[in-house]
Design a protein around this motif. Sequence first.
Motif, PDB file in Angstrom:
ATOM      1  N   TYR A  79      37.054  34.372  37.536  1.00 29.53           N
ATOM      2  CA  TYR A  79      37.182  35.702  38.152  1.00 29.53           C
ATOM      3  C   TYR A  79      38.447  36.385  37.646  1.00 29.53           C
ATOM      4  O   TYR A  79      39.424  36.506  38.382  1.00 29.53           O
ATOM      5  CB  TYR A  79      37.227  35.600  39.685  1.00 29.53           C
ATOM      6  N   LEU A  84      35.684  41.022  41.481  1.00 28.43           N
ATOM      7  CA  LEU A  84      34.404  40.375  41.209  1.00 28.43           C
ATOM      8  C   LEU A  84      34.085  39.243  42.190  1.00 28.43           C
ATOM      9  O   LEU A  84      32.999  38.676  42.149  1.00 28.43           O
ATOM     10  CB  LEU A  84      34.396  39.799  39.781  1.00 28.43           C
ATOM     11  N   PRO A  86      32.598  37.315  45.027  1.00 27.49           N
ATOM     12  CA  PRO A  86      31.399  37.632  45.809  1.00 27.49           C
ATOM     13  C   PRO A  86      31.680  38.076  47.244  1.00 27.49           C
ATOM     14  O   PRO A  86      31.003  38.960  47.750  1.00 27.49           O
ATOM     15  CB  PRO A  86      30.614  36.321  45.802  1.00 27.49           C
ATOM     16  N   GLU A  87      32.660  37.475  47.890  1.00 27.50           N
ATOM     17  CA  GLU A  87      32.939  37.828  49.286  1.00 27.50           C
ATOM     18  C   GLU A  87      34.068  38.855  49.407  1.00 27.50           C
ATOM     19  O   GLU A  87      34.529  39.146  50.511  1.00 27.50           O
ATOM     20  CB  GLU A  87      33.285  36.571  50.087  1.00 27.50           C
ATOM     21  N   TYR A 100      33.020  28.398  45.141  1.00 25.65           N
ATOM     22  CA  TYR A 100      32.928  29.135  43.890  1.00 25.65           C
ATOM     23  C   TYR A 100      33.454  28.384  42.674  1.00 25.65           C
ATOM     24  O   TYR A 100      33.293  28.831  41.550  1.00 25.65           O
ATOM     25  CB  TYR A 100      33.627  30.490  44.032  1.00 25.65           C
TER      26      TYR A 100
END
Length: 131
Positions: A79, A84, A86-87, A100
Motif C-alpha cells: 500500500y 488504498l 481497504p478499510e 492484509y
Amino acid sequence: SRMNDSIVPQGQTYTQLLAECKEIITEYEFTSRWALVTGYHHLGQHLQETSSITVTKLAHDLKKSEQTLTRAVKFYKKYPDLALLPEGKNVSWHTIVNKYLPETTTPKEEIQKCSICGGHLNSSCHSDRTT
C-alpha cells in the motif's frame, strides 16, 4: 465544598456527559491507532528506500522485532498510498498485519490436519496412502 459534589456540569444530564466522554475517548483511540499505522507506513517507506540495511542489527538497536520491520516494509510495498487501504483510516496495525499482510502470518485455518493421526496433511502421514 461537599465530598459528594456532582461532576456533571449544570444543566446537563449524566447520560449527556457519558456520551460526550465516550466520544472523546473514541476519537483519541482512533487518532492513536491511525498514528501507529502511518508511523509503520513511514518506517516501511524509509527502510524500502534504504536497501543496504541489516534488519537484524537495526531491529536490535531499535528494540523492535525483525518481523515488525519486515512487516513495515511489506505494508509500504503493498500500500504505497495509504488511501488504498481497504478499510481506510478505520483500521489498526493489528488488523493490517493479520488481514492484509497474510504472507507474514500463518492463519490456523490454512494448516489442515490428518483425521487419522493429527499430523499435517503436507507431511508424510496416513493421508498420503491410498486404501
